[in-house]
Design a protein around this motif. Structure first.
Motif, PDB file in Angstrom:
ATOM      1  N   SER A  98       8.841  -6.882   4.885  1.00 16.13           N
ATOM      2  CA  SER A  98       7.801  -7.365   4.358  1.00 16.13           C
ATOM      3  C   SER A  98       8.201  -8.506   3.470  1.00 16.13           C
ATOM      4  O   SER A  98       9.276  -8.649   2.801  1.00 16.13           O
ATOM      5  CB  SER A  98       7.104  -6.105   3.378  1.00 16.13           C
ATOM      6  OG  SER A  98       7.814  -5.861   2.425  1.00 16.13           O
ATOM      7  N   GLY A  99       7.193  -9.365   3.161  1.00 19.61           N
ATOM      8  CA  GLY A  99       7.247 -10.544   2.265  1.00 19.61           C
ATOM      9  C   GLY A  99       7.658  -9.970   0.949  1.00 19.61           C
ATOM     10  O   GLY A  99       8.552 -10.719   0.221  1.00 19.61           O
ATOM     11  N   LYS A 100       7.065  -8.831   0.391  1.00 18.78           N
ATOM     12  CA  LYS A 100       7.450  -8.322  -0.979  1.00 18.78           C
ATOM     13  C   LYS A 100       8.787  -7.884  -1.046  1.00 18.78           C
ATOM     14  O   LYS A 100       9.480  -8.345  -2.233  1.00 18.78           O
ATOM     15  CB  LYS A 100       6.489  -7.384  -1.478  1.00 18.78           C
ATOM     16  CG  LYS A 100       4.962  -7.631  -1.538  1.00 18.78           C
ATOM     17  CD  LYS A 100       4.147  -6.587  -1.842  1.00 18.78           C
ATOM     18  CE  LYS A 100       2.665  -7.182  -2.157  1.00 18.78           C
ATOM     19  NZ  LYS A 100       1.830  -6.179  -2.734  1.00 18.78           N
ATOM     20  N   VAL A 101       9.262  -7.452  -0.186  1.00 18.87           N
ATOM     21  CA  VAL A 101      10.510  -6.953  -0.307  1.00 18.87           C
ATOM     22  C   VAL A 101      11.470  -7.953  -0.289  1.00 18.87           C
ATOM     23  O   VAL A 101      12.517  -7.844  -1.015  1.00 18.87           O
ATOM     24  CB  VAL A 101      10.979  -5.606   0.701  1.00 18.87           C
ATOM     25  CG1 VAL A 101      11.414  -6.214   2.070  1.00 18.87           C
ATOM     26  CG2 VAL A 101      12.336  -4.709   0.045  1.00 18.87           C
ATOM     27  N   VAL A 102      11.402  -9.001   0.555  1.00 16.02           N
ATOM     28  CA  VAL A 102      12.355  -9.916   0.646  1.00 16.02           C
ATOM     29  C   VAL A 102      12.109 -10.785  -0.633  1.00 16.02           C
ATOM     30  O   VAL A 102      13.426 -11.114  -1.288  1.00 16.02           O
ATOM     31  CB  VAL A 102      11.693 -11.215   1.924  1.00 16.02           C
ATOM     32  CG1 VAL A 102      12.302 -12.370   1.984  1.00 16.02           C
ATOM     33  CG2 VAL A 102      11.815 -10.586   3.267  1.00 16.02           C
ATOM     34  N   SER A 103      11.036 -10.947  -1.090  1.00 19.83           N
ATOM     35  CA  SER A 103      10.905 -11.762  -2.407  1.00 19.83           C
ATOM     36  C   SER A 103      11.687 -11.114  -3.643  1.00 19.83           C
ATOM     37  O   SER A 103      12.450 -11.431  -4.280  1.00 19.83           O
ATOM     38  CB  SER A 103       9.593 -11.951  -2.825  1.00 19.83           C
ATOM     39  OG  SER A 103       8.782 -12.906  -2.019  1.00 19.83           O
ATOM     40  N   TYR A 104      11.461  -9.712  -3.546  1.00 22.57           N
ATOM     41  CA  TYR A 104      12.027  -8.794  -4.497  1.00 22.57           C
ATOM     42  C   TYR A 104      13.710  -8.977  -4.503  1.00 22.57           C
ATOM     43  O   TYR A 104      14.305  -8.784  -5.374  1.00 22.57           O
ATOM     44  CB  TYR A 104      11.545  -7.558  -4.472  1.00 22.57           C
ATOM     45  CG  TYR A 104      11.924  -6.785  -5.830  1.00 22.57           C
ATOM     46  CD1 TYR A 104      11.751  -6.940  -7.107  1.00 22.57           C
ATOM     47  CD2 TYR A 104      12.737  -5.648  -5.477  1.00 22.57           C
ATOM     48  CE1 TYR A 104      11.770  -5.937  -8.227  1.00 22.57           C
ATOM     49  CE2 TYR A 104      13.481  -4.940  -6.507  1.00 22.57           C
ATOM     50  CZ  TYR A 104      13.004  -5.090  -7.792  1.00 22.57           C
ATOM     51  OH  TYR A 104      13.395  -4.454  -8.896  1.00 22.57           O
ATOM     52  N   ALA A 105      14.097  -8.622  -3.406  1.00 23.41           N
ATOM     53  CA  ALA A 105      15.453  -8.417  -2.669  1.00 23.41           C
ATOM     54  C   ALA A 105      16.298  -9.957  -3.191  1.00 23.41           C
ATOM     55  O   ALA A 105      17.299  -9.896  -3.959  1.00 23.41           O
ATOM     56  CB  ALA A 105      15.938  -8.070  -1.523  1.00 23.41           C
ATOM     57  N   VAL A 106      15.510 -11.037  -2.873  1.00 24.88           N
ATOM     58  CA  VAL A 106      16.307 -12.306  -3.238  1.00 24.88           C
ATOM     59  C   VAL A 106      16.325 -12.495  -4.785  1.00 24.88           C
ATOM     60  O   VAL A 106      17.335 -12.990  -5.401  1.00 24.88           O
ATOM     61  CB  VAL A 106      15.453 -13.318  -2.502  1.00 24.88           C
ATOM     62  CG1 VAL A 106      15.951 -14.909  -3.108  1.00 24.88           C
ATOM     63  CG2 VAL A 106      15.624 -13.454  -1.221  1.00 24.88           C
ATOM     64  N   GLU A 107      15.246 -12.172  -5.498  1.00 24.62           N
ATOM     65  CA  GLU A 107      15.015 -12.309  -6.871  1.00 24.62           C
ATOM     66  C   GLU A 107      16.002 -11.415  -7.503  1.00 24.62           C
ATOM     67  O   GLU A 107      16.844 -11.760  -8.531  1.00 24.62           O
ATOM     68  CB  GLU A 107      13.690 -11.947  -7.484  1.00 24.62           C
ATOM     69  CG  GLU A 107      13.562 -12.116  -9.044  1.00 24.62           C
ATOM     70  CD  GLU A 107      12.053 -11.504  -9.272  1.00 24.62           C
ATOM     71  OE1 GLU A 107      11.894 -10.652  -9.992  1.00 24.62           O
ATOM     72  OE2 GLU A 107      11.058 -12.020  -8.628  1.00 24.62           O
ATOM     73  N   MET A 108      16.278 -10.000  -7.277  1.00 22.01           N
ATOM     74  CA  MET A 108      17.124  -9.035  -7.669  1.00 22.01           C
ATOM     75  C   MET A 108      18.530  -9.596  -7.322  1.00 22.01           C
ATOM     76  O   MET A 108      19.472  -9.576  -8.306  1.00 22.01           O
ATOM     77  CB  MET A 108      16.990  -7.829  -7.278  1.00 22.01           C
ATOM     78  CG  MET A 108      18.061  -6.543  -7.610  1.00 22.01           C
ATOM     79  SD  MET A 108      17.445  -5.248  -7.254  1.00 22.01           S
ATOM     80  CE  MET A 108      18.775  -4.145  -7.859  1.00 22.01           C
ATOM     81  N   ALA A 109      19.020 -10.264  -6.323  1.00 18.09           N
ATOM     82  CA  ALA A 109      20.175 -10.756  -5.911  1.00 18.09           C
ATOM     83  C   ALA A 109      20.743 -11.727  -6.990  1.00 18.09           C
ATOM     84  O   ALA A 109      21.818 -12.079  -7.425  1.00 18.09           O
ATOM     85  CB  ALA A 109      20.432 -10.806  -4.481  1.00 18.09           C
ATOM     86  N   ALA A 110      19.695 -12.806  -6.904  1.00 16.97           N
ATOM     87  CA  ALA A 110      20.055 -13.868  -7.803  1.00 16.97           C
ATOM     88  C   ALA A 110      20.233 -13.261  -9.395  1.00 16.97           C
ATOM     89  O   ALA A 110      21.161 -13.917  -9.951  1.00 16.97           O
ATOM     90  CB  ALA A 110      18.609 -14.771  -7.970  1.00 16.97           C
ATOM     91  N   ARG A 111      19.375 -12.464  -9.681  1.00 17.48           N
ATOM     92  CA  ARG A 111      19.560 -11.949 -11.148  1.00 17.48           C
ATOM     93  C   ARG A 111      21.211 -11.195 -11.260  1.00 17.48           C
ATOM     94  O   ARG A 111      21.632 -11.301 -12.321  1.00 17.48           O
ATOM     95  CB  ARG A 111      18.590 -11.048 -11.535  1.00 17.48           C
ATOM     96  CG  ARG A 111      17.204 -11.615 -12.161  1.00 17.48           C
ATOM     97  CD  ARG A 111      16.505 -10.631 -12.655  1.00 17.48           C
ATOM     98  NE  ARG A 111      16.393  -9.454 -11.999  1.00 17.48           N
ATOM     99  CZ  ARG A 111      15.453  -8.662 -11.411  1.00 17.48           C
ATOM    100  NH1 ARG A 111      14.302  -9.407 -11.398  1.00 17.48           N
ATOM    101  NH2 ARG A 111      15.489  -7.716 -10.945  1.00 17.48           N
ATOM    102  N   THR A 112      21.289 -10.605 -10.477  1.00 18.61           N
ATOM    103  CA  THR A 112      22.498  -9.792 -10.501  1.00 18.61           C
ATOM    104  C   THR A 112      24.048 -10.365  -9.844  1.00 18.61           C
ATOM    105  O   THR A 112      24.867  -9.766  -9.603  1.00 18.61           O
ATOM    106  CB  THR A 112      22.214  -8.421  -9.888  1.00 18.61           C
ATOM    107  OG1 THR A 112      22.244  -8.520  -8.332  1.00 18.61           O
ATOM    108  CG2 THR A 112      21.088  -7.627 -10.420  1.00 18.61           C
TER     109      THR A 112
END
Length: 155
Positions: free
Chosen positions: A49-63
């Motif tokens: 889903s678009g939401k999980v893609v966005s969240y995963a990319v955001e979380m990976a960038a932060r961590t």
């Protein structure tokens, strides 16, 4: 027929690899792990889903983590078709990860979620978080389940 597809993306090229080479790539992902480890993103379908893609990319960038996308076929009735659909649908996720400067790998497997995720954890100790592409309803909106390796043992 390929029982496992893996695409490791640093550029926009698509590469399908035989089973033995796939296993080596997945085992050797540790060599390309970012400082923050890896986030395994699980979809029980052929697309994310678009939401999980966005969240995963955001979380990976932060961590400062790498991403491993897992398309999981729990039914197993037509795994070849599932692999093809998964391969076609991963380009959006891959391109968003690349745009964010993240290391990205794609794996397609069949089996029960608990055993597949446990096997991947056993193969690669750098998997720090597991994120499921299943939005749960909360009173304030929606949430994406994320758990750690320690929680995997308790499940």
């Amino acid at each position: 027929m390929k029982s496992l597809l893996n695409r490791f993306r640093v550029n926009s090229g698509k590469t399908a690899v035989p089973q033995v080479e796939n296993d080596k790539l997945v085992d050797n992902l540790s060599e390309t792990t970012s400082v923050g480890g890896k986030i395994l993103v699980v979809s029980k379908g052929a697309a994310f889903s678009g939401k999980v893609v966005s969240y995963a990319v955001e979380m990976a960038a932060r961590t400062k983590s790498s991403l491993v996308a897992l398309n999981l076929d729990e039914q197993g009735s037509d795994f070849g078709n599932f692999c093809s659909q998964s391969e076609e649908n991963i380009s959006d996720f891959s391109s968003k990860a690349k745009e964010a400067g993240l290391l990205f790998a794609h794996v397609v497997k069949h089996g029960k979620e608990d055993s597949v995720v446990a096997d991947l954890h056993e193969q690669d100790g750098n998997l720090r978080f597991v994120m499921e592409d299943v939005a749960t309803s909360k009173s304030a909106g929606r949430a994406i389940p994320v758990y750690t390796r320690a929680m995997l043992r308790v499940k």
